[in-house]
Design a protein around this motif. Structure first.
Motif: not given
Length: 389
Positions: A117, A96, A100
Motif C-alpha cells: 500500500g 493503502m 493491504y
C-alpha cells in the motif's frame, strides 16, 4: 563515449516516437516511455540504466517540474488547496487499504502487505505534468488540483515510508530520526515561503545587472537545483523543491525569459532521458509465471488512484468530469514508487521474488496514466470548456 552514443540514440528515437504518438492522437510522452521499454533490458537490451543515465534522468525530472512551477498560477494553486488536500488524502488511504487486503489474501505478512500500500500510495506527477502542458490544462482547476495534491501526496508518502522503515524495516532508522526529519521538512517549507517572497526576486534583479549572457536563467537554475538538492537531503522528493523554485520564479517579471531558456535545455536533452529511463526498469523475466498477479496489481494500481483522487475531488463539489481528470492525473507512479520499492527491498519489507513484478506494475501504471489523463481532459473540455478563474 558509450554514454554519448546512448544519448544520441535516445534523442533521435524519442523525437520520432513522440511524433508518431501525436500522429496517432496519443500524448507524445507515451512514445517516449515505450522507447525505454523497447530499447531497454526488457526487449532489445540496447540501453542500460547506468549511473550516468540515472543522473541524467534525475536532472530531467527536476527541470520538468521546475518548468511546471514556472508555468503555474500561484493564486490558482492556493484557491484549489482544499480539493488538493482531499485528493491526496483519499488517494493515499484507498490504495493503502486495498493493497493491504490483497496482500493478506496473497499470504503476505502484515508489514509486507501494508508496504504494498505504501508503494502504490505514492504518485509521480511528472508524467501528468507533461500531458497537462501538451493540452494547455496546467493552469486550470484540474491542473492546479493535481499539482497541489502531488505535493501533499509526496509528503505523506515520505512520512509513511519513514514510519514503516523505522518500525518494521531492517536498518538504522529510529523514531528520533523520524522526528528530526519531520522538523527539517517543516523548516524547509518555511524556507520555501521566504524564497518565493523575498530571495528569488532579489537574486534575479542582481543577476539582471551582471554583464554575463544568460545570467538570469543561470541563477534560476541554481535556485532550482539547490532547492531540489535540499529537499532530497531532508527526505523529501527533489521534484518538490524544483516545483517550488519554479513557483518562485513565476512570481517575478523574468518568468517568460527563464521558461524559454530552461525549456530549450530541458526538452532538447534532459527530459527525454527521464522519460526513457522509466521504461528501462521494465524486465519481463518470469512475467508469464506471475502474469495474473501483474494484471490484478496493475488494475488495482490504476483503479485506487483514479477513484480515490476522483472521490476526493467530488467531496469538494467538483463535477465527475473534472474529478476523473484529477484522479487520472494521480495514477502515474513513476520514479517515486520505484524509489520506495527499492528502499522496501533493502529494508526487507518487500519480498525479493515479487520485486520484478512490482516494478513492472509501476511502469505499466505510469504508461497507462497519460492515456487516461488525455481521455478525461478531452471530456472536461467537451463538457466544461471554460477555464477556472
Amino acid at each position: 563515449m558509450a554514454f554519448v552514443g546512448a544519448i544520441a540514440l535516445i534523442l533521435i528515437t524519442t523525437l520520432i516516437a513522440g511524433a508518431i504518438s501525436q500522429r496517432l492522437s496519443m500524448p507524445a510522452v507515451i512514445g517516449q516511455l515505450l522507447v525505454g521499454v523497447i530499447l531497454g533490458p526488457g526487449i532489445l537490451g540496447v540501453l542500460q540504466n547506468t549511473e550516468l543515465m540515472h543522473v541524467g534522468s534525475e536532472i530531467g525530472v527536476i527541470i520538468l517540474m521546475f518548468i511546471a512551477g514556472i508555468e503555474s498560477d500561484l493564486d490558482l494553486l492556493k484557491k484549489y488547496f482544499k480539493p488538493a488536500m482531499n485528493v491526496a488524502m483519499i488517494g493515499v488511504l484507498l490504495p493503502m487499504l486495498v493493497f493491504y487486503v490483497y496482500g493478506q489474501m496473497m499470504g503476505q505478512s502484515f508489514e509486507k502487505a501494508i508496504f504494498w500500500g505504501v508503494i502504490f500510495a505514492a504518485t509521480s506527477v511528472s508524467i501528468s505534468v507533461e500531458v497537462l502542458r501538451e493540452f494547455g490544462s496546467l493552469n486550470t482547476k484540474e491542473g492546479a488540483t493535481i499539482l497541489g495534491a502531488a505535493v501533499v501526496d509526496d509528503i505523506i508518502a515520505v512520512v509513511l515510508l519513514s514510519i514503516f522503515v523505522s518500525t518494521f524495516g531492517v536498518g538504522d532508522a529510529s523514531e528520533s530520526n523520524l522526528l528530526i526529519s519531520t522538523i527539517w521538512q517543516l523548516l524547509y517549507f518555511v524556507g520555501v515561503v521566504i524564497v518565493v517572497k523575498w530571495v528569488t526576486p532579489i537574486l534575479l534583479r542582481i543577476a539582471q545587472r551582471l554583464p554575463v549572457h544568460g545570467s538570469v536563467p543561470i541563477i534560476s537554475l541554481f535556485l532550482c537545483l539547490a532547492m531540489a538538492w535540499l529537499a532530497d537531503a531532508i527526505g523529501l522528493s527533489s521534484v518538490v523543491g524544483a516545483f517550488f523554485a519554479g513557483v518562485a520564479v513565476s512570481q517575478t517579471k523574468f518568468q517568460d525569459e527563464v521558461s524559454d531558456s530552461v525549456s530549450s535545455v530541458g526538452y532538447t536533452f534532459f527530459i527525454p532521458i527521464f522519460f526513457v529511463s522509466i521504461g528501462l526498469d521494465m524486465e519481463f523475466s518470469g512475467l508469464l509465471t506471475n502474469l495474473g498477479f501483474v494484471i490484478i496489481m496493475t488494475l488495482l494500481a490504476i483503479a485506487t488512484k483514479l477513484f480515490g483522487g476522483a472521490l476526493g475531488a467530488v467531496m469538494t463539489k467538483m463535477n465527475w468530469h473534472s474529478a476523473l481528470a484529477i484522479g487520472s492525473g494521480m495514477v502515474s507512479r513513476g520514479e517515486m514508487a520505484l524509489i520506495i520499492a527499492q528502499i522496501g527491498l533493502s529494508a526487507h519489507l518487500l519480498a525479493k521474488n515479487l520485486y520484478s513484478e512490482i516494478i513492472i506494475v509501476i511502469v505499466l501504471s505510469t504508461i497507462v496514466a497519460p492515456l487516461l489523463l488525455k481521455w478525461t481532459l478531452k471530456r472536461v473540455k467537451k463538457n466544461q470548456p471554460q477555464k477556472a478563474e
